[in-house]
Design an enzyme around this catalytic site. Structure first.
Site, PDB file in Angstrom:
ATOM      1  N   LYS A   1      33.662  35.787 -49.247  1.00  0.00           N
ATOM      2  CA  LYS A   1      32.996  35.136 -50.624  1.00  0.00           C
ATOM      3  C   LYS A   1      31.972  34.014 -50.266  1.00  0.00           C
ATOM      4  O   LYS A   1      32.301  33.140 -49.256  1.00  0.00           O
ATOM      5  CB  LYS A   1      33.846  34.456 -51.330  1.00  0.00           C
ATOM      6  CG  LYS A   1      35.363  35.342 -51.708  1.00  0.00           C
ATOM      7  CD  LYS A   1      34.563  36.353 -52.546  1.00  0.00           C
ATOM      8  CE  LYS A   1      34.038  36.368 -53.882  1.00  0.00           C
ATOM      9  NZ  LYS A   1      33.677  37.337 -54.508  1.00  0.00           N
TER      10      LYS A   1
ATOM     11  N   HIS B   1      43.693   7.220 -17.056  1.00  0.00           N
ATOM     12  CA  HIS B   1      43.679   8.422 -17.825  1.00  0.00           C
ATOM     13  C   HIS B   1      42.872   9.430 -17.240  1.00  0.00           C
ATOM     14  O   HIS B   1      41.559   9.644 -17.786  1.00  0.00           O
ATOM     15  CB  HIS B   1      43.439   8.417 -19.384  1.00  0.00           C
ATOM     16  CG  HIS B   1      44.537   7.661 -19.951  1.00  0.00           C
ATOM     17  ND1 HIS B   1      45.469   8.282 -20.648  1.00  0.00           N
ATOM     18  CD2 HIS B   1      44.870   6.305 -20.313  1.00  0.00           C
ATOM     19  CE1 HIS B   1      46.117   7.496 -21.330  1.00  0.00           C
ATOM     20  NE2 HIS B   1      45.934   6.202 -20.971  1.00  0.00           N
TER      21      HIS B   1
ATOM     22  N   GLU C   1      42.420  12.724 -17.502  1.00  0.00           N
ATOM     23  CA  GLU C   1      42.292  13.911 -18.468  1.00  0.00           C
ATOM     24  C   GLU C   1      40.962  13.543 -18.955  1.00  0.00           C
ATOM     25  O   GLU C   1      40.244  14.666 -19.548  1.00  0.00           O
ATOM     26  CB  GLU C   1      43.096  14.288 -19.510  1.00  0.00           C
ATOM     27  CG  GLU C   1      43.422  13.064 -20.410  1.00  0.00           C
ATOM     28  CD  GLU C   1      44.390  11.788 -19.988  1.00  0.00           C
ATOM     29  OE1 GLU C   1      44.851  11.095 -20.832  1.00  0.00           O
ATOM     30  OE2 GLU C   1      44.532  11.656 -18.725  1.00  0.00           O
TER      31      GLU C   1
ATOM     32  N   CYS D   1      49.690   7.055 -17.289  1.00  0.00           N
ATOM     33  CA  CYS D   1      49.632   5.687 -17.879  1.00  0.00           C
ATOM     34  C   CYS D   1      51.201   5.276 -18.345  1.00  0.00           C
ATOM     35  O   CYS D   1      52.065   5.116 -17.306  1.00  0.00           O
ATOM     36  CB  CYS D   1      49.017   5.767 -19.312  1.00  0.00           C
ATOM     37  SG  CYS D   1      48.729   4.250 -20.091  1.00  0.00           S
TER      38      CYS D   1
ATOM     39  N   GLY E   1      53.636   7.219 -18.670  1.00  0.00           N
ATOM     40  CA  GLY E   1      54.386   8.262 -17.972  1.00  0.00           C
ATOM     41  C   GLY E   1      54.566   7.845 -16.442  1.00  0.00           C
ATOM     42  O   GLY E   1      55.577   7.879 -15.707  1.00  0.00           O
TER      43      GLY E   1
END
Length: 547
Positions: free
Chosen positions: A186, A519, A521, A380, A382
């Site tokens: 649609k 961090h 990541e 951190c 962890g």
């Protein structure tokens, strides 16, 4: 002078504007252009730093210490361009700036209004650094029609009017719902969304249409006709197996060419897509599988650990393995033995977090990894939990704890192995904080250097003795317990340059056990995996061959 691309959304939220913006940025880079990406969020929080991860997902931190929307993580991962404080703004920040100026008398007694004062502040934000790049991509959060987003839409309308003709274009991301009962895609919701956008003075130059089914040519022509765009400017965005397939998928659909055509850039430079083809090949042809347990407290919402999940994927790309992640609620281990839950995993990761809930479970996860010789990565909080576990069980500090959880007077006697950091050095400046300070923006934020111990595991992984990583925390491991912990076998292998703040700990006699206060990541990319994640997955791959 930069060309500006404004990315808006319609119909529903969470369609992937951030991903589309990031993929487009990477495609423009592949054609030789320089880019910068920005996010304008309509919420009234000054920044997302005090938001619950359940509410907003992770908080992404830049090198210069800004707490920002997680979409900036997408921007960095896809383009490799380090985000800055000037790349993220919210309504809260805009209104805060306007009110500060009003209190100082900067407006010379004028009545302060949304137009022109708020919209001018937004435009000032957008034009920062416009001479630095070829393209500036600005994503507007939310969807067209949201009342809180109206000042931003008005600001970008004005901005485009004030610039030279052809210097700004608008890209609108919408949804084409599939109605199974009638077997139809649609187009009407997209038509209404564009009508709403045009009613506030913005005419889109491109439509990016999310769809779970192929868009027939007839529907593309219908969209082009009723939304007043060229047929080749209707771009399909299909569901993908991985977000890292997006650049090539958008390129096949002609998104980057449509953008260049909208700016009348001809002839268009040929794109160099080899790195994305390599990423795609590694995704499609893994040479094994590793199973990783993430033991956390925000496991019900994957976006709470978005950068960690992506960095693990990058580590898998580096080792040509598929990474299966299972989210494990830390609180379970406060009631049950961790062994039945963690046996069978090739590695364990304990991420950061705030507050006491789940911390004892994280400590037990660290103990399981240490005693069962399972690769462990503590980030951190962890890292702090791994230190507390070692202090309690090996360093004759059975009451080891953290001021973050055990600060209440008379709660119980404890040894503050982790304490509230009250002052530290950032560059040439000394920063001071108190527990009673405002919560927003008062942590140790942004990039800080660390000095690694020669011969340590992490020095070998980095291939360097001095590194810079991003931080976001209020509490630190107290260096005065270093001697006791190192006597028990734990090595403090990374320290702040002044030697006062532990940055990395590791167990040398373990297959892979590393805790970091920062961090990592946040600096990982699919085409440039962070060395710690790459080596962590290597260790998990080795473990998978043993079990």
């Amino acid at each position: 002078m930069a060309r500006f691309i404004f990315i808006t959304g319609g119909v529903v939220s969470s369609l992937g504007k951030g991903l589309a913006s990031a993929a487009l940025g990477s495609l423009l880079q592949a054609r030789g252009f320089t880019v910068r990406l920005r996010k304008l969020d309509p919420y009234l929080n000054v920044d997302p730093g005090t938001m619950s991860p359940f509410e907003h997902g992770e908080v992404y931190v830049t090198d210069d210490g800004a707490e920002t929307d997680l979409d900036l993580g997408h921007y960095e991962r896809f383009t490799g361009v380090a985000a800055r404080r000037t790349d993220s703004v919210s309504s809260g920040r805009i209104y805060s700036n306007v009110l500060e100026k009003e209190r100082r008398g900067d407006y010379l007694g004028k009545t302060i209004q949304v137009i022109p004062h708020v919209t001018d502040e937004i435009k000032d934000f957008i034009r920062q650094g416009e001479d630095e790049v070829d393209f500036m991509l600005c994503e507007i959060g939310g969807t067209v029609g949201d009342i809180e987003g109206l000042p931003f839409f008005e600001a970008i309308r004005q901005f485009a009017q004030e610039k030279t003709r052809g210097q700004c274009i608008f890209m609108h991301l919408t949804l084409l719902p599939w109605i199974a009962a009638s077997g139809e895609l649609k187009t009407k919701p997209t038509q209404h969304s564009v009508k709403e956008l045009r009613s506030i003075g913005i005419a889109p130059d491109l439509l990016v249409c999310r769809s779970e089914k192929p868009i027939p040519q007839k529907e593309r022509e219908k969209l082009a006709l009723f939304c007043n765009v060229r047929p080749d400017s209707v771009i399909a965005a299909y569901d993908l197996g991985s977000i890292y397939e997006a650049p090539l998928a958008y390129h096949r659909e002609g998104l980057d060419q449509a953008v260049l055509d909208a700016f009348s850039i001809s002839p268009a430079p040929r794109p160099e897509l080899a790195k994305w083809e390599d990423v795609g090949d590694r995704l499609r042809h893994p040479e094994g599988t590793v199973n990783i347990a993430i033991v956390g407290k925000y496991t019900q919402l994957g976006d709470a650990y978005k950068s960690i999940a992506e960095a693990l994927t990058h580590g898998g790309l580096a080792n040509r393995v598929k990474v299966n992640v299972e989210w494990v609620e830390a609180e379970i281990f406060e009631r049950e033995d961790p062994a039945p839950h963690l046996e069978g995993f090739h590695a364990i990761l304990v991420p950061g977090g705030f507050g006491e809930r789940g911390t004892e479970g994280k400590i037990r996860a660290a103990e399981f990894a240490r005693t069962h010789k399972v690769p462990y990565f503590g980030i951190c909080l962890g890292m702090q939990m791994a230190v507390i576990e070692a202090a309690r069980n090996l360093a004759e500090l059975p009451d080891a704890g953290s001021e973050e959880f055990d600060h209440e007077a008379g709660a119980r006697r404890f040894t503050p192995v982790v304490y509230h950091l009250k002052e530290w050095v950032q560059g040439e400046a000394r920063i001071e904080r108190r527990p009673e300070d405002d919560k927003g923006g008062t942590m140790r934020l942004g990039a800080y250097e660390a000095v690694l111990t020669e011969g340590s595991r992490v020095a070998g992984i980095y291939g360097a003795r001095r590194i810079s990583e991003r931080h976001r925390h209020r509490y630190e491991v107290d260096v005065k317990y270093r001697e006791k912990l190192e006597a028990a076998g734990m090595v403090f292998s990374g320290m702040s340059p002044d030697g006062r703040l532990p940055e990395i700990v590791e167990w040398p006699d373990h297959p892979w056990f590393v805790g970091v206060q920062f961090h990592p990541e946040l600096k990982s990319r699919p085409f440039e995996p962070h060395p710690l994640f790459a080596d962590f997955i290597r260790a998990a791959k080795e473990m998978s061959r043993l079990v």
